[in-house]
Write an enzyme that holds these catalytic residues in place. Structure first.
Site, short mmCIF file in Angstrom:
data_model
loop_
_atom_site.label_atom_id
_atom_site.label_comp_id
_atom_site.label_asym_id
_atom_site.label_seq_id
_atom_site.Cartn_x
_atom_site.Cartn_y
_atom_site.Cartn_z
N HIS A 1 -2.96 -0.37 4.81
CA HIS A 1 -2.70 -0.32 6.24
C HIS A 1 -3.36 0.90 6.86
CE1 HIS A 1 0.42 -3.46 5.80
NE2 HIS A 1 0.53 -2.92 4.60
N GLU B 1 2.68 0.15 5.48
CA GLU B 1 2.40 0.84 6.72
C GLU B 1 3.49 1.86 7.00
OE1 GLU B 1 0.84 2.35 8.84
OE2 GLU B 1 -0.14 0.79 10.04
N ARG C 1 0.35 -9.19 5.29
CA ARG C 1 -1.00 -9.02 5.85
C ARG C 1 -1.91 -8.23 4.91
NH1 ARG C 1 2.81 -6.02 8.66
NH2 ARG C 1 2.33 -3.85 9.27
N HIS D 1 -5.84 -3.85 6.42
CA HIS D 1 -5.78 -5.30 6.48
C HIS D 1 -6.47 -5.87 7.72
CE1 HIS D 1 -2.86 -5.07 9.73
NE2 HIS D 1 -2.33 -4.07 9.06
#
Length: 259
Positions: free
Chosen positions: A188, A89, A62, A11
């Site tokens: 991520h 993530e 995100r 991201h």
């Protein structure tokens, strides 16, 4: 010979990227620069003629925001998006919210590198008393997962990220690719690193040296068995990308004194 093209990306920059803090499962929107990075990523993919049939994201904002902006720049806003916690993530446990450079000062750069980049070392788990425990672990989005919220991780190594990601890759994403869908994964740093490790057969020791900058698309060309036909490629200005990778690597180092 290449049969499929898979595009993955970390991201765009978030607020805690600027502050050099472990963001992990804390949900944050993109920063102003992160919005630009996502837009530039979309423009780069458009200039190279990429079209997508399906986009996969994590359930963190995100990741989703980045996918939206990329699709907007591609004039492909209509492309379906699927979100899963399995692309989240890495859960950094007790390290969440802490500054990487300050940790390096207190615990040493090597220890921080192990926490950030090693394959099978997990940080200490997040405790109920942690300032971000309630924000993360009472979030409604985690009631939508395919496992009970009570057994979601409280800390993860990269190996554990790969372990929870692989079923989703094998049962969902890989099947769509084999069905001819052109796939973009907006995820991520660590979920992308984990998938690269699996697909490219990167060793446990070599994965330590793989860093991904924000907002830079990564192209992986695959054969009919989804094996890479050549190493992954960062798309964009290579000098700018090298500088961005160095910036990521330097996040875990002690900040130089101004004196």
């Amino acid at each position: 010979m290449s049969k499929y093209k898979l595009v993955m990306l970390r991201h765009g920059e978030g607020a805690w990227n600027i502050e050099n803090r472990f963001c992990s499962w804390v949900d944050q929107k993109l920063s102003a620069d992160g919005l630009k990075e996502a837009e530039e990523c979309g423009k780069k993919l458009k200039s190279l003629g990429f079209e997508f049939d399906l986009v996969f994201t994590s359930i963190l904002s995100r990741s989703i925001q980045t996918a939206w902006l990329v699709l907007r720049e591609l004039d492909q806003e209509w492309v379906p998006t699927q979100s899963s916690w399995r692309l989240n993530e890495r859960h950094y446990g007790a390290l969440i919210g802490l500054n990487r450079a300050e940790l390096a000062l207190n615990h040493g750069e090597e220890q921080v590198k192990i926490w950030r980049r090693s394959y099978d070392v997990s940080p200490p788990p997040i405790a109920v008393s942690h300032p971000y425990y309630q924000e993360i672990h009472t979030d409604r989005r985690y009631t939508t997962c395919d496992i009970p919220k009570e057994i979601l991780p409280k800390s993860e190594s990269l190996k554990q990220v790969l372990d929870r990601l692989l079923p989703y890759w094998n049962e969902v994403i890989a099947q769509e690719i084999k069905n001819g869908k052109r796939v973009l994964i907006s995820a991520h740093g660590n979920s992308t690193r984990a998938l690269l490790k699996h697909l490219e057969g990167i060793s446990d020791s070599d994965i330590v040296n793989i860093s991904l900058p924000t907002g830079v698309p990564v192209l992986l060309e695959l054969d009919e068995n989804l094996h890479p036909v050549k190493p992954h490629e960062f798309l964009g200005d290579q000098e700018v990308i090298r500088a961005a990778i160095k910036k990521v690597e330097d996040q875990g180092k002690v900040k130089p004194s101004d004196n």
